[in-house]
Design a protein around this motif. Sequence first.
Motif, mmCIF file in Angstrom:
data_model
loop_
_atom_site.group_PDB
_atom_site.id
_atom_site.type_symbol
_atom_site.label_atom_id
_atom_site.label_comp_id
_atom_site.label_asym_id
_atom_site.label_seq_id
_atom_site.Cartn_x
_atom_site.Cartn_y
_atom_site.Cartn_z
ATOM 1 N N ASN A 1 -21.631 -75.679 -68.398
ATOM 2 C CA ASN A 1 -20.312 -76.315 -68.333
ATOM 3 C C ASN A 1 -19.293 -75.410 -67.658
ATOM 4 N N PHE A 2 -19.717 -74.730 -66.576
ATOM 5 C CA PHE A 2 -18.862 -73.836 -65.778
ATOM 6 C C PHE A 2 -18.355 -72.634 -66.590
ATOM 7 N N ASP A 3 -19.046 -72.316 -67.685
ATOM 8 C CA ASP A 3 -18.637 -71.240 -68.582
ATOM 9 C C ASP A 3 -19.486 -70.004 -68.301
ATOM 10 N N ILE A 4 -18.853 -68.958 -67.746
ATOM 11 C CA ILE A 4 -19.587 -67.769 -67.328
ATOM 12 C C ILE A 4 -20.241 -67.080 -68.518
ATOM 13 N N SER A 5 -19.576 -67.059 -69.669
ATOM 14 C CA SER A 5 -20.130 -66.392 -70.845
ATOM 15 C C SER A 5 -21.421 -67.049 -71.309
ATOM 16 N N LYS A 6 -21.548 -68.357 -71.113
ATOM 17 C CA LYS A 6 -22.797 -69.035 -71.454
ATOM 18 C C LYS A 6 -23.869 -68.785 -70.408
ATOM 19 N N VAL A 7 -23.467 -68.727 -69.145
ATOM 20 C CA VAL A 7 -24.436 -68.603 -68.061
ATOM 21 C C VAL A 7 -25.169 -67.266 -68.123
ATOM 22 N N VAL A 8 -24.473 -66.170 -68.457
ATOM 23 C CA VAL A 8 -25.119 -64.856 -68.457
ATOM 24 C C VAL A 8 -26.181 -64.744 -69.542
ATOM 25 N N GLN A 9 -26.249 -65.705 -70.457
ATOM 26 C CA GLN A 9 -27.250 -65.647 -71.510
ATOM 27 C C GLN A 9 -28.662 -65.928 -71.006
ATOM 28 N N VAL A 10 -28.826 -66.276 -69.732
ATOM 29 C CA VAL A 10 -30.168 -66.418 -69.165
ATOM 30 C C VAL A 10 -30.709 -65.076 -68.684
ATOM 31 N N LEU A 11 -29.890 -64.023 -68.696
ATOM 32 C CA LEU A 11 -30.303 -62.726 -68.176
ATOM 33 C C LEU A 11 -31.048 -61.931 -69.247
ATOM 34 N N PRO A 12 -31.860 -60.956 -68.848
ATOM 35 C CA PRO A 12 -32.675 -60.223 -69.826
ATOM 36 C C PRO A 12 -31.828 -59.386 -70.771
ATOM 37 N N THR B 1 -32.695 -60.528 -83.716
ATOM 38 C CA THR B 1 -33.481 -61.753 -83.559
ATOM 39 C C THR B 1 -34.885 -61.497 -83.022
ATOM 40 N N ARG B 2 -35.167 -60.266 -82.592
ATOM 41 C CA ARG B 2 -36.485 -59.801 -82.153
ATOM 42 C C ARG B 2 -36.940 -60.379 -80.804
ATOM 43 N N HIS B 3 -36.768 -61.668 -80.593
ATOM 44 C CA HIS B 3 -37.254 -62.304 -79.367
ATOM 45 C C HIS B 3 -36.107 -63.038 -78.659
ATOM 46 N N LEU B 4 -36.015 -62.853 -77.342
ATOM 47 C CA LEU B 4 -35.099 -63.611 -76.501
ATOM 48 C C LEU B 4 -35.848 -64.049 -75.254
ATOM 49 N N ALA B 5 -35.795 -65.328 -74.950
ATOM 50 C CA ALA B 5 -36.478 -65.844 -73.760
ATOM 51 C C ALA B 5 -35.621 -66.927 -73.125
ATOM 52 N N SER B 6 -35.700 -67.011 -71.804
ATOM 53 C CA SER B 6 -34.972 -68.061 -71.093
ATOM 54 C C SER B 6 -35.686 -68.381 -69.789
ATOM 55 N N VAL B 7 -35.577 -69.630 -69.384
ATOM 56 C CA VAL B 7 -36.112 -70.098 -68.106
ATOM 57 C C VAL B 7 -35.074 -71.022 -67.489
ATOM 58 N N LEU B 8 -34.721 -70.745 -66.247
ATOM 59 C CA LEU B 8 -33.791 -71.590 -65.503
ATOM 60 C C LEU B 8 -34.448 -72.004 -64.205
ATOM 61 N N LEU B 9 -34.516 -73.309 -63.962
ATOM 62 C CA LEU B 9 -35.104 -73.842 -62.734
ATOM 63 C C LEU B 9 -34.099 -74.778 -62.075
ATOM 64 N N VAL C 1 -32.696 -77.367 -64.879
ATOM 65 C CA VAL C 1 -33.244 -77.376 -66.234
ATOM 66 C C VAL C 1 -33.166 -75.955 -66.785
ATOM 67 N N LYS C 2 -32.712 -75.808 -68.019
ATOM 68 C CA LYS C 2 -32.629 -74.490 -68.650
ATOM 69 C C LYS C 2 -33.171 -74.556 -70.069
ATOM 70 N N TYR C 3 -34.022 -73.565 -70.396
ATOM 71 C CA TYR C 3 -34.579 -73.469 -71.747
ATOM 72 C C TYR C 3 -34.256 -72.098 -72.311
ATOM 73 N N ARG C 4 -33.765 -72.059 -73.554
ATOM 74 C CA ARG C 4 -33.462 -70.799 -74.229
ATOM 75 C C ARG C 4 -34.158 -70.747 -75.582
ATOM 76 N N LEU C 5 -34.619 -69.554 -75.934
ATOM 77 C CA LEU C 5 -35.255 -69.323 -77.227
ATOM 78 C C LEU C 5 -34.735 -68.018 -77.799
ATOM 79 N N GLY C 6 -34.410 -68.039 -79.076
ATOM 80 C CA GLY C 6 -34.021 -66.828 -79.790
ATOM 81 C C GLY C 6 -34.727 -66.786 -81.123
ATOM 82 N N GLY C 7 -35.270 -65.627 -81.467
ATOM 83 C CA GLY C 7 -35.939 -65.493 -82.755
ATOM 84 C C GLY C 7 -34.978 -65.733 -83.905
#
Length: 817
Positions: A146-157, A668-676, A688-694
């Motif tokens: 939603n054009f929110d930079i703080s949300k977008v950076v959550q796809v980074l390692p 949370t031990r695990h963080l994963a994301s995929v952006l296509l 499409v974006k998928y996020r996972l957090g332990g």
Amino acid sequence: MRLFYALTLLMLSIGNLSFGQNTGVLSGTIRDRATQQQLPGVTVALEGTSLGTATDEQGRFRLADIPTGSYNVRVSFVGYEPLLRANTVITSGNANIVSLQLAPAAQALGEVTVTASRAIRVATAETPLSVQRLNVEEIKSNPGGNFDISKVVQVLPGVGGGGTGGTAGFRNDIIIRGGAPNENVYYLDGIEVPVINHFQTQGSAGGPAGMLNVSFIEDVTLSTSAFEARYDNTLSSVLQFRQRDGNPDRVQGNVRLSGTEVAGTLEGPLAQNTTFLASVRRSYLQVLFKLIDLPIRPDYWDSQFKITTKLGSKTTLTALGLGALDHFEVAVPRKSTPENTYSIRNTPTIDQWNYTVGVSLRQLLERGYLNLALSRTQLSNQADFFEGGTEFAGDESRRVLLTRSGETENKLRLDVNRSLGKWQYAYGAVGQLIEYDNRYFNRLRQAVLNPDGSVQQPAVSVQFQSDLQFARFGAFAQVTRPFLTDDRLTLSAGLRADGNSFTEGGANLLRTLSPRVSASYALASRWNLNASIGRYYKIPPSTLLGFRDAAGQLVNRPNRYIGSTHYVAGLEFLPSASRRFTVEGFWKQYNHYPVNTRDGISLANLGGDFVALGNEAVTSTGRGRAFGGEFFFQQKLTRNLFAVTSYTLFRSEFTGRDGRYKPSAWDTRHLASVLLGRKFGRGWELGVKYRLGGGSPYTPFDDAASQQNYLTIGQGVLDYSRLNTQRLRTFQQLDLRVDRKINLRRLTFDLYADVQNVLALKAPAAPSYTFQRTPDNSAFVTTDGQPLRPDGSNAVPFLLDNNSTLVLPTIGFIVEF
């Protein structure tokens, strides 16, 4: 979901309309990254076309009559690393204005055929690893962002989102490699901006919505370690937002209207050699949330501006500003249990406002440049809670909580950056004046009355008023040089020290000496081995330093700077100009971490609420550690496909008074994301974006203590003997976005549909403690049918399940003119 389908059908219905071939403009400037000198004669070409140009003697270029669409822009110049600016969108509505920087090439990699694969590299000599970059198009088209930079950076390692207790679905707290949200610093064109989110937790960070206008942004760079010595007061990350300049040729702008907000941006020339950018945004999330029957009602405004003036060929003056007005309250949804209704009515109302304004001067020097920046930030935070909810606002006999807190920061920063042969060096200093005030009241227990109305037990409350003013200061130096044959090895070393005039011993700069060193070795043209070691310091937040006890004493004055030492090593592989792989391992050690004196628990194990972090006595006796590994893959736009994938495995543990390591609130031990993302013909794009957090750790309630004290404090009592021993379920979310761009003559429409949590997965959250209510919500249910006793012994305890399923569809359009 019906709104999403409706807009998609609308896009399809106009998809076959033909408006002829329209064109757009790409223009900008190109500079030397090390000296900031404009570079003449640089080649600028659009990949896959015959279109191209070269910069003039001022380092400027302009490429017109470009067919609308997305392009990869390749920039090359003899003696410099090539640059790839992927997914550069050309529209007929707005000219695309860019500001690019080229890095000098190492001698070993001088051949163009060899260095082509390095065009995607983000690292610098000073920060050779733990650094990622996103350009503006990757931010705009991010599903669920939603054009929110703080949300977008959550796809980074290494980047986790959300606060504590399972709020990853709606909070913007940026949690880096197991560190707290307040361990990050944010810079907007070199000026520190402490507040980048609406409804920030004072003394920390986060909030449900970002403030920055993406229309201003050139790119965003996130460094999660190996920080340059110029950056102070950071333990986990430096997030740099680089803004573009306004269009120097004509006035242009855009209007964005969606299901959550309306925003307008305008830019253009103000005078010769002066450009401007300005925007204002109004949210109506409170209307949307009321329609979909959510209890929260966030309401906010924000605005932003930038003015750039070239005072001469070597001097540039920039003024910028960012501000927000926030109001938050809750309302009982139409579908609510009596217990949930009672709990919702026990939520504070929050009013905040903040702004940052600053001016910076950049002066080019022989073989370098200097920056001088002056800025001011002010924050006001008000919270009110009345027993029974907002309908009793103003009735002081029912007041439970009052917070009136403010912070002001005035900062002056100077840095000088020079080069001498193969040596590059920088030095500088910073001075800051801090003002803080806080008026606080919290009623812990109501008065207990006898049948005749006399007081059996008096009311118990915490009340204090505090203010302080102090100075912060620091200095740094950094030097960088390549070594070995063909400059395969690059070393960089830095040192900084910081102090203040408030804490005991705070003026002793020897206590905060923070050395750092980084190394990068080019194993081959496509492979780099990188490592860094650094010591970093952060002063405790003003909400802690300004706390006074019942005697009016500033009891946290003896606290020390929080320290953290980073050890990081990684491997980088650049198979092509558009693909990048990194693998890194990290170890972070903390000391002097705040531990509260009441319970002997580290603040990292407690997390924080959404009003303020602090307002209690602490000692600098805690230790901590966070360690793990991460993988990252990025493909810039190639054959109309772009992708970002990351995975982080880590642990985060801190000690309290007992000296035992226990999971932090962010472990949370695990963080994963995929952006296509896939671009199709005729202006269509799918993301499409998928996020996972332990599962986040949390502390269960002490049943006996909770039942006995619930009427006194209005909430359950946590069992700290079982601190963070339980975990929530895994957080997962899938977001989807569809865009359709339509280009007319000097006008562009961008229709989009975005759905967050399209699979309707439950977001885990910690339960809340309450007593069971009667069906009409007029009283508490009791085991004996008698009125509820003050000690709650005849109550029926009830745990509220706060797991929630929220599917948030957003439809909207952007008009560029």
